[in-house]
Design a protein around this motif. Structure first.
Motif, PDB file in Angstrom:
ATOM      1  N   CYS A   1       4.442  80.892 -39.538  1.00 41.53           N
ATOM      2  CA  CYS A   1       3.709  82.143 -39.309  1.00 41.53           C
ATOM      3  C   CYS A   1       2.585  82.235 -40.350  1.00 41.53           C
ATOM      4  O   CYS A   1       2.428  81.360 -41.199  1.00 41.53           O
ATOM      5  CB  CYS A   1       4.659  83.340 -39.387  1.00 41.53           C
ATOM      6  SG  CYS A   1       5.221  83.707 -41.057  1.00 41.53           S
ATOM      7  N   ASP A   2       1.840  83.319 -40.310  1.00 47.56           N
ATOM      8  CA  ASP A   2       0.722  83.506 -41.251  1.00 47.56           C
ATOM      9  C   ASP A   2       1.200  83.702 -42.693  1.00 47.56           C
ATOM     10  O   ASP A   2       0.483  83.409 -43.630  1.00 47.56           O
ATOM     11  CB  ASP A   2      -0.087  84.753 -40.862  1.00 47.56           C
ATOM     12  CG  ASP A   2      -0.930  84.505 -39.632  1.00 47.56           C
ATOM     13  OD1 ASP A   2      -1.201  83.319 -39.340  1.00 47.56           O
ATOM     14  OD2 ASP A   2      -1.309  85.478 -38.969  1.00 47.56           O
TER      15      ASP A   2
ATOM     16  N   PRO B   1      -2.171  80.989 -28.017  1.00 48.31           N
ATOM     17  CA  PRO B   1      -1.115  81.190 -29.016  1.00 48.31           C
ATOM     18  C   PRO B   1      -0.056  80.090 -28.953  1.00 48.31           C
ATOM     19  O   PRO B   1       0.103  79.416 -27.932  1.00 48.31           O
ATOM     20  CB  PRO B   1      -0.516  82.541 -28.616  1.00 48.31           C
ATOM     21  CG  PRO B   1      -0.812  82.685 -27.163  1.00 48.31           C
ATOM     22  CD  PRO B   1      -2.115  81.960 -26.919  1.00 48.31           C
TER      23      PRO B   1
ATOM     24  N   THR C   1       2.125  80.753 -35.975  1.00 47.86           N
ATOM     25  CA  THR C   1       0.684  80.817 -35.714  1.00 47.86           C
ATOM     26  C   THR C   1      -0.027  79.579 -36.240  1.00 47.86           C
ATOM     27  O   THR C   1      -1.200  79.383 -35.965  1.00 47.86           O
ATOM     28  CB  THR C   1       0.062  82.048 -36.400  1.00 47.86           C
ATOM     29  OG1 THR C   1       0.403  82.001 -37.789  1.00 47.86           O
ATOM     30  CG2 THR C   1       0.554  83.339 -35.779  1.00 47.86           C
TER      31      THR C   1
END
Ligand SMILES: [Zn+2]
Length: 151
Positions: free
Chosen positions: A85-86, A55, A70
């Motif tokens: 992030c996603d 991660p 991410t």
């Protein structure tokens, strides 16, 4: 795994993976590997999967998002990483459409430098080092620390 050939004779595959992705690509690209090299290649792919599964430690760059990052994007021609992030749009901080490249897989960093930095080793070092840092990789990449990273 100790490597017994080439310029890294005596080093471990773990160390090479964390310091020289261009050389890793060379190994993976050998067209007719002997049995020893086949074993190295198989082990390298196994470790690359572990690398990719690590991660990221930073937060999403979207202001007020607050989620863990991410994904890593680079602005073409820049060595600076941006983290997302996603959910958030990596263009939401004003990057020109089409100018961001995601660095997702292990070999993507080497691809990016080959394409946008003429494969310059110094740039590859800087960018790969930053990716590794984002994954809490070891510094310096000693034999023991590299082994721990992959275990
Ligand atoms: Zn976000």
């Amino acid at each position: 795994m100790k490597i017994t050939f080439g310029k890294y004779d005596g080093k471990t595959l773990e160390q090479i993976l964390l310091t020289d992705p261009a050389y890793v690509r060379q190994i993976l690209s050998v067209s007719d590997p002997d049995d020893d090299l086949k074993a190295v290649i198989a082990e390298a792919w196994r470790m690359i999967e572990l690398f990719e599964a690590k991660p990221l430690t930073g937060m999403c760059y979207k202001i007020n998002c607050g989620k863990a990052a991410t994904r890593i994007f680079l602005y073409i021609g820049s060595p600076a990483l941006t983290f997302w992030c996603d959910k958030c749009d990596p263009y939401s901080r004003g990057a020109t459409q089409g100018k961001l490249r995601e660095v997702k897989e292990y070999l993507d960093v080497e691809d990016y430098v080959a394409r946008y930095f003429k494969g310059r080793k110094s740039d590859l070092q800087v960018i790969f080092r930053a990716v590794l840092e984002a994954k809490e990789g070891p510094k310096p990449v000693t034999e023991r620390a590299a082994k721990a990273f992959f275990s």
